[in-house]
Design a protein around this motif. Structure first.
Motif, PDB file in Angstrom:
ATOM      1  N   ASN A 172      23.062 -23.324 -38.124  1.00 21.47           N
ATOM      2  CA  ASN A 172      22.031 -22.352 -38.490  1.00 21.47           C
ATOM      3  C   ASN A 172      21.116 -22.871 -39.589  1.00 21.47           C
ATOM      4  N   ILE A 228      11.148 -19.116 -29.412  1.00 22.46           N
ATOM      5  CA  ILE A 228      10.278 -18.317 -30.283  1.00 22.46           C
ATOM      6  C   ILE A 228       8.822 -18.596 -29.918  1.00 22.46           C
ATOM      7  N   LYS A 235      18.894 -23.802 -32.621  1.00 23.19           N
ATOM      8  CA  LYS A 235      18.328 -22.779 -33.512  1.00 23.19           C
ATOM      9  C   LYS A 235      17.460 -23.397 -34.597  1.00 23.19           C
ATOM     10  N   GLY A 278      19.305 -10.842 -36.372  1.00 20.54           N
ATOM     11  CA  GLY A 278      19.870 -11.206 -35.075  1.00 20.54           C
ATOM     12  C   GLY A 278      21.306 -10.746 -34.985  1.00 20.54           C
ATOM     13  N   GLU A 332      17.402 -15.528 -30.809  1.00 15.86           N
ATOM     14  CA  GLU A 332      16.506 -16.173 -31.774  1.00 15.86           C
ATOM     15  C   GLU A 332      15.119 -15.540 -31.734  1.00 15.86           C
ATOM     16  N   ASN A 363      11.177 -24.030 -35.392  1.00 20.42           N
ATOM     17  CA  ASN A 363      11.386 -22.760 -34.684  1.00 20.42           C
ATOM     18  C   ASN A 363      12.110 -23.034 -33.371  1.00 20.42           C
ATOM     19  N   ALA A 364      13.074 -22.171 -33.061  1.00 19.44           N
ATOM     20  CA  ALA A 364      13.777 -22.333 -31.789  1.00 19.44           C
ATOM     21  C   ALA A 364      12.763 -22.286 -30.646  1.00 19.44           C
ATOM     22  N   ARG A 385      15.400 -12.318 -33.524  1.00 21.44           N
ATOM     23  CA  ARG A 385      15.500 -12.569 -34.969  1.00 21.44           C
ATOM     24  C   ARG A 385      14.114 -12.831 -35.546  1.00 21.44           C
ATOM     25  N   GLU A 386      13.332 -13.607 -34.795  1.00 22.81           N
ATOM     26  CA  GLU A 386      11.977 -13.929 -35.254  1.00 22.81           C
ATOM     27  C   GLU A 386      11.130 -12.657 -35.302  1.00 22.81           C
TER      28      GLU A 386
END
Lengths: 144, 365, 421, 220
Positions: free
Chosen positions: B249, B315, B264, D107, D98, B311-312, D101-102
């Motif tokens: 994380n 996203i 992530k 999350g 994710e 950023n994942a 969460r963003e």
């Protein structure tokens, strides 16, 4: 120079701890399968290790598992190559390095004798000629 | 370098004192690199033995020389060098001794001597905004490329700039940078993307061209499938962690230390096609994911503009939180308006109600 | 004289769409599960009787008047309009094949109260003149004569006199200040006068002060059945006026399903103010008297009996446990139907269907469900608490040639009261 | 030239913003439209409360009544299968979390991919079964209009493209991912204006149902 020893990694990996990835394990199974094939049908198998995504420690684990047998050879052509039979007869490890010592190929060959060690027919012909020439020279020397 | 004597690769190698075992070893390594099955080694050996010596012209446009660095650094005398010793690199303005008009003369000589047969390697993107943005000897990149490509057998776009426009093309693309493929449309163009690309890829392409006289099989982005056929993600040794749902994380948490998946943390491995996971970098020492950093996706088009590096992948590119907040505000306002209209309709219906009595039950006919 | 028109109907539909209706239509995903709860579908297998489909006219009005997309569709001409033809076709679906039993409302996975919407849709049907002729006529009789069956107080007075003579009991009429004012359904006056006698017996036994009201004895409300709040209001107002005049504390709804709905639940909303008295169903009163020991019974019957829950009293009225406790009190061999209480199946005659001769054949067909349910219990007697259910079941059983006595629960309790108190 | 990558960037950028904006605005308009219609005050003395029975019904309607299950097993099984598959894939797949969460700033834990993968397969199977049911069950066939099939497609596409993208069955991957995101954007844009709204309004509907029954002293 880069050898078979472990390379420094940002995190610790030991062959005994379970890091969660074991690409070497399925590979060992594949080797065992190939060895069975060699015994039953005489089929040889070559496994290209550079095509397998090893994680840190995987290679060491594999080599530790394979161990060292009684045959070991060194080929000096365009850099050194090391060829050795593992602790399991018929399973050979072949590591080609270039003249800088960088590894350019890394294979496991399941065979009675790795083909790279066999002498080429052309080389035998050339060798025979060379030997004959050498003999002729010797005889010439004697006669003189 | 300008040695134009013809000869096969076998001749070159034997002249350099390479033995048959050495040659076989070389072929083994080449086959491995080109992802050919070991059974192809004898075919490869026979073909390479008779391979003709090609002429290569290398052009650099809007680039950082990272590609040339990647290719030349620390790789002499290596497998690549064997190939490069064999080819005739007739023009490479970074590497060659000659400069200015002498260099350009060399290029033109090579173009004439091997017209229709030479390989053209390009690194860097081509600015279309203003020809003056990037010139060599006062000639615009576009003009040089068009001239040189005209007589080439094929063009190799080396690096993400040449292949896809790369960094110069990053939004807002001030120079109007375009990729080689946007200019050269009548010749085979092979993209060797990456920032920088993996050096053995270009060797592999050359080996393929030498061996088979053709270009290797290409993917949708005109990249050699042997190297770009699988995604970083699919060949990643950390893939099992992704599948188990174990992720780092932060860059210094337990997960990171244990080598868990970097998804992530922005790893673009799933959408990136390259051979890093198996070929690795720096003499096979390591590669980005192994050293603890997610893949940036540098071999994919527009990677620079594909959202934050950290950023994942799932996203969105924009600030979705802000969009949602604005939308909520707008939604409340429009919702209130819609509510007002509905209330008006309903109130009006109630106002128009005329009491039903038993006299009203039958329909007007 | 004004007349029913499509325009008035559409306006009524517009009035009837409220937040629950909008939420219900927004939630329907056409899963068809409501069909499985509706005896008009299960007994005919005809998908046109799927409950939610019966609401198509109201749905169209909702969509076209109260949603953004619907309004857009209407503007560009993509919306299917609500026409007279549509309403004519839907009359059968909204009246003949719906008893407002509310079983569909219990199974809808998204929680749609379909019966609630049918009740509202009928307002538009009435205003547009698409209600059944028979129910229209009943409404007219109810408003003009005082009872849907056309009986007047005179008929009740005669029955009262008759009962008083037979039983020796006193039936008070128009006694101001009495505590309890029972209502009657005209069916009870004509078909089941035993009910009136039972009331007298129970009130006397319990020692309660009670009275009938000569101006407001009729409990049934055709306005509720046909779906006109305006007519229903007029009929409820009569009861409220009568109760207020006699200053009673309790108004007792009779053994009649929709009467309970109209006076207990819709009444105060119709007249726009809370009642100055409490409304109880007769079974609720009996259960209270049982609990407080005001009524005592003896010699429970050993006959195998089962109980049919009238939909409006059970599922839609919340009087579910009371009849069971009362049955246990007077019967030692009580057996439940498989689906009972809030899951009960309708007799097929509620919601005005029994008053509608056009629906008769269908009603008798779908009665099969109730018949099977009753037969499965192996009961020797059926007890219920709604005169309409009772008549419909009697007719149905006759149609299927099943012999089975039926009794109202109030009568059953009255018959078991301890004689000398 | 780089069509698929440009396409992916467009779906992850502009298109996503637009879709989310339409989704949020549309949902709010719809909810306002519904709630503004109001509910007449109930003047009859209640037998029970409204709030808690309403909340209870929100939960209890998740399970089918026994008799319904016996008569319509396919409708119920397919419904469960696809709703569970969809929700697990949507809410418990790490990449999706994710994204949440963003968007929301928080999350939750996810499930290992093989489990999510299995859930997606169940979801797809459930949806196919539901479609088959819709086409063959006489009640559903009669009830269904174009919109019902439209929302089926809108729901099916994200599951399908997600599955194909995850298993890399569409090449190149950016195209697969782009198609997946586009299918969700399509869903988001049409969501507020179709029956998909039941996702939100069923809470209102169930509550109203439970509340109206609750005040009459009946558990619905």
């Amino acid at each position: 120079m880069n050898t078979l020893g472990p390379s420094p990694h940002p995190f610790e990996v030991s062959a005994t701890a379970d890091p969660g990835y074991h690409n070497s394990l399925p590979l060992l199974h594949e080797i065992a399968h190939a060895l069975r094939l060699l015994r039953l049908k005489g089929t040889t198998t070559t496994l290209d290790l550079s095509a397998i995504p090893f994680g840190p420690g995987d290679e060491r684990l594999l080599l530790e598992c394979l161990g060292r047998g009684e045959v070991s050879a060194k080929l000096e052509a365009l850099g050194d190559s090391h060829i050795w039979e593992s602790a399991y007869p018929g399973v050979w490890v072949i590591e080609h390095r270039n003249s800088c010592g960088e590894r350019i190929a890394f294979q496991v060959e399941i065979t009675r004798l790795p083909s790279i060690l066999e002498t080429r027919l052309e080389d035998i012909e050339e060798g025979l000629l060379a030997l004959q020439r050498a003999l002729a020279n010797l005889q010439t020397d004697k006669s003189v | 370098m300008a040695d134009l004597t013809t000869g096969t690769l076998g001749d070159t190698l034997r002249r350099n004192g390479v033995s048959r075992r050495g040659f076989l070893k070389f072929c083994t390594a080449t086959a491995s690199m080109m992802a050919l099955p070991p059974s192809m080694v004898p075919v490869l050996a026979a073909a390479l033995d008779n391979a003709q010596r090609p002429s290569v012209i290398w052009l650099s446009f809007q680039e950082c020389t990272g590609c040339t660095e990647s290719l030349t650094r620390s790789h002499t005398p290596t497998l690549e060098s064997l190939i490069f010793d064999h080819i005739s690199l007739d023009y490479h303005h970074t590497l060659q001794v000659a400069s200015g008009h002498a260099a350009e003369a060399a290029r033109e000589a090579a173009m004439q001597a091997s017209a229709g047969k030479y390989l053209l390697v390009v690194d860097g993107s081509i600015p279309l905004g203003n020809p003056g943005f990037s010139t060599i000897a006062g000639v615009s990149n576009l003009q040089i490329l068009e001239e040189t490509a005209a007589g080439a057998a094929a063009v190799i776009a080396m690096g993400s700039c040449a292949a896809f426009g790369g960094l110069p093309k990053a939004d807002p693309n001030p120079t109007g940078a375009v990729a080689v493929r946007d200019i050269v449309t009548d010749k085979p163009v092979i993209n060797v993307s990456g920032c920088p690309p993996i050096p053995v890829v270009i060797t592999g392409v050359l080996a393929h061209y030498l061996t088979f006289g053709t270009l290797p099989e290409l993917d949708q982005y005109s990249r050699p499938k042997a190297f770009y056929g699988t995604s970083i993600h699919d060949r990643c040794y950390r893939r099992p962690f992704y599948d188990k749902g174990l992720f780092a994380n932060t860059f210094d948490d337990e997960g990171a230390k244990k080598g868990w998946c970097l998804y992530k943390l922005g790893c673009k491995g799933p959408m990136t096609y390259n051979a890093c996971a198996t070929v690795k970098w720096n003499e096979g020492t390591s590669w980005p994911v192994e050293s603890g950093h997610g893949c940036l996706g540098c071999s994919q088009p527009d990677f620079w503009d594909a959202g934050g590096f950290y950023n994942a992948l799932s996203i969105p590119v924009g600030d979705i939180s802000r969009t949602a907040s604005y939308a909520v505000a707008a939604g409340v306002a429009l919702g209130a308006a819609a509510a007002g209209i509905n209330r008006k309709t309903k109130t009006e219906a109630n106002r128009q109600h005329s009491t039903v009595t038993v006299d009203d039950l039958e329909k007007t006919s | 004289m004004s007349k029913a028109t499509l325009e008035r109907g559409l306006n009524a539909f517009r009035e009837q769409v409220d937040a629950p209706v909008a939420a219900f239509f927004s939630s329907c995903v056409s899963c068809g599960i409501c069909a499985e709860a509706c005896l008009f579908y299960t007994e005919t297998g005809d998908p046109k009787y799927t409950p939610i489909r019966k609401l198509e006219p109201l749905r169209r009005v909702w969509e076209q008047e109260y949603t953004l997309v619907g309004k857009l569709k209407k503007v560009v001409g993509l919306a299917a309009p609500v026409t007279d033809e549509l309403l004519q076709e839907w009359q059968e679906l909204l009246y003949d094949s719906c008893t407002l039993c509310g079983r569909c409302s219990m199974v809808c996975p998204v929680g749609n109260d379909i019966a609630y919407m049918v009740r509202r849709a009928r307002e538009g049907m009435v205003a547009s003149g698409n209600s059944p002729k028979d129910v229209q006529a009943a409404a007219e009789r109810a408003v003009r004569i005082g009872s849907p069956m056309g009986i007047k107080y005179k008929a009740l007075a005669a029955q009262v006199k008759h009962i008083e003579a037979d039983s020796g009991l006193t039936i008070p009429i128009d006694v101001e200040g009495a505590d309890y004012m029972p209502l009657l359904s005209s069916m009870e006056v004509i078909n089941f006068p035993e009910y009136i006698e039972s009331l007298a017996r129970i009130f006397t036994h319990a020692g309660l002060s009670w009275t009938l009201c000569s101006e407001a004895f009729e409990a049934t409300n055709t306005g509720i059945q046909i779906g006109s709040s305006d007519i229903a209001r007029e009929l409820v107002q009569r009861i409220v006026d009568g109760a207020e005049k006699l200053k009673v504390k309790y108004v007792i709804a009779p053994e009649c399903g929709h009467a309970y709905t109209s006076i207990r639940w819709e009444g105060p909303d119709l007249i726009g103010k809370p009642f100055p008295f409490k409304v109880l169903h007769i079974l609720e009163l009996l259960d209270e008297l049982r609990a407080s020991g005001r009524i005592k019974t003896e010699n429970p019957s050993h006959e195998r009996m089962t109980f049919h829950d009238p939909c409006s009293i059970g599922r839609k009225g919340g009087v579910i446990d009371a009849p069971r406790r009362l049955m246990q009190m007077v019967n030692s061999n009580f057996v439940e139907m498989q689906d009972h209480g809030k899951w009960n199946w309708c007799c097929g005659g509620g919601g005005g269907v029994s008053a509608n001769t056009e629906a008769e054949a269908l009603r008798l067909k779908v009665f099969k469900r109730k018949k099977n349910q009753i037969e499965e219990t192996g009961a020797d007697k059926l007890v219920t608490a709604c005169a309409n259910c009772r008549l419909v079941i009697e007719e149905g059983l006759e149609e299927y040639r099943v012999e089975l006595p039926i009794e109202g629960l109030t009568e059953l309790v009255a018959r078991h009261l301890v004689e000398d108190k | 030239m780089n069509e698929s990558m440009d396409f992916l960037l467009w779906t992850r950028g502009t298109a996503f913003d637009v879709a989310v904006a339409i989704f949020v605005v549309g949902i709010l308009i719809r909810l306002f439209e519904i709630i503004s219609l109001g509910r007449a005050a109930n003047l009859a003395a209640p037998k029970g409360s409204e709030f808690l029975p309403g909340m209870k019904t929100i939960l209890t309607r998740t399970l089918p009544e026994g008799g319904t299950f016996k008569r319509q097993p396919l409708t119920i099984l397919a419904g469960y299968l696809f709703h569970i598959g969809l929700l697990v894939s949507l809410l418990l797949f790490i990449p999706h979390i994710e994204l949440f969460r963003e968007t929301f700033g928080f999350g939750w834990p996810g499930l290992p991919n093989p489990i999510v993968d299995a859930a997606a397969v169940l979801g797809i199977v459930g949806l196919l079964a539901a479609l088959w049911n819709r086409l063959t069950n006489p009640v559903m066939k009669l009830l269904s209009d174009k919109e019902d099939y439209l929302v089926w497609v809108l729901t099916f596409l994200p599951l399908l493209t997600g599955y194909l993208a995850y298993h890399r069955m569409i090449n190149p991957y950016p195209l697969a991912m782009g198609l997946h995101i586009l299918s969700i954007e399509l869903l988001l844009v049409l969501f507020p204006f179709t029956k998909l709204m039941h996702t939100f309004t069923l809470f209102l509907a169930r509550w109203y149902n439970g509340a109206m029954s609750g005040r009459r002293g009946v558990e619905s």
